[in-house]
Design a protein around this motif. Sequence first.
Motif: not given
Length: 367
Positions: A248-253
Motif C-alpha cells: 500500500v505504501f509503495s502504491s501511494i508513491f
Amino acid sequence: MDHTVDIISDPDPWLNTTTANSTSSYRPTMSPVMDKTINIIMIIVLFVTMISLGCTMEVSKIKNYIMKPKGLAIAAIAQYGIMPLTAFCLVKGFQLSDITGVVVLVCGCCPGGIFSNSMALAIHGDMNLSIVMTSCSTMLALGMMPLLLFIYCQGFPSVRNAVPYGEIMLSLVLILVPCSVGIGIKTYRPQYSKRFTKVGMIIMLMFLVGTLILIGVGSGHIILTMMSPSLFAIAGFMPLIGYCFGYVFSSIFRLIHRERRTVSMETGCQNVPLCTTILKVAFPEDVVGPLYLFPTVYLVFQLLEAAIIIVLFRCYQRFKRNEEGKSDSRFQRLHFNTSLLSHKIEKKNKSLQMSGWSLFHIDSTGT
C-alpha cells in the motif's frame, strides 16, 4: 511499558499458563555441535542462492536504482518505520510484559532478510531493486538498529548494547559477494545464468522445507506447549501487516506493480537470525527462556504467509492469462468473420460492376 518491574521475578505472563511452572527447566533442544552444523549449512545454501539471484540482475538497472533512489527510500521508510511501529502497537494492544515486549520489538527493528529476495523472485518482482534494497537495509541497520532499540526499548540498556555488528556485516557480505559472482556469470557467461537460477531456487526450496520440518520435529512440542496464544497471534500479524503496508505504501508513491510486490516482500521479511543473536547476547537464558523460540515462530509464519501470497498471485496471473486468451480468441473470430464479410461484399460489388459494364456495352452497339 513499565520498566520498574523486575523481569527475572516476573511471573512469566508470556508463557502458556498451563506450563509456566516448567520454565525453570527450559533448556535448548539442540546441541551446540548440531546448531553450528546447521548454521554452516545455512550459510552455504544462502551463498548458492544469492549467486543464483545475482544471475537475474543487470548492472544498468542497479545503477539506475542507485542514481534515482525513490524505490530505495520508500523501502527504507517502510522497513524502519512501519515494522518497528507495528511491533510497538501489537505489544501495547496485547498488553505484553516487559521482557516479552522487548523480544517482539527486537524482531520488529531488524532489517530485511535474505529470504525476501527469493520471495521477490517467486512473486515476479524486480530482482535488481530487491537485492539493492536488502543491501541498503542491512547497511542502514548499523545505525538504525541502535537508534530504534534506544527509542522503543528504553530501560533495557543490555538490548541497545547487544546489536551484533559483526553478524550484520556478515549478512552484508553474504549479499554482496555471491550476487557479484552471479552478475559476473550473467555478464560473461549468460548461457549459464538461467541454469544457476533454477538450481539455486531448488536448493533454497529444499532448505526451507527441511528447516520447517526440523523446527516442527525438534521444537514443535515446546512451541505449542510453552508459547502463549498472544505470541502466536503477534507472530502471525506482524509479517502480514508488513506485506500489506509495504504494498500500500509503495502504491501511494506510484511505483510500478513489480516494484510494489518487491517492496512488500522486503518489508514483511525480517532478518530472523539477527533477532535471535541479539536475544542471546542481551539476555541470559534463565531470563528469556522459551522466548528464544519466538523468532523461529515468526519465521514460520513469515514463510507460510509469503507462500500463500505467492500462490494467490500465481493463480491470479493464470486466470488473467486465460481471460486474455479467451478475449484474444473472440477478437480473432470477430476479425475473421468481419474479413470474410468484407470479402463477400467486395466480390459482390465487383460482380455488379461487371454486369453494369456488360449492359452498357450491349446498348452502345445497338444490338
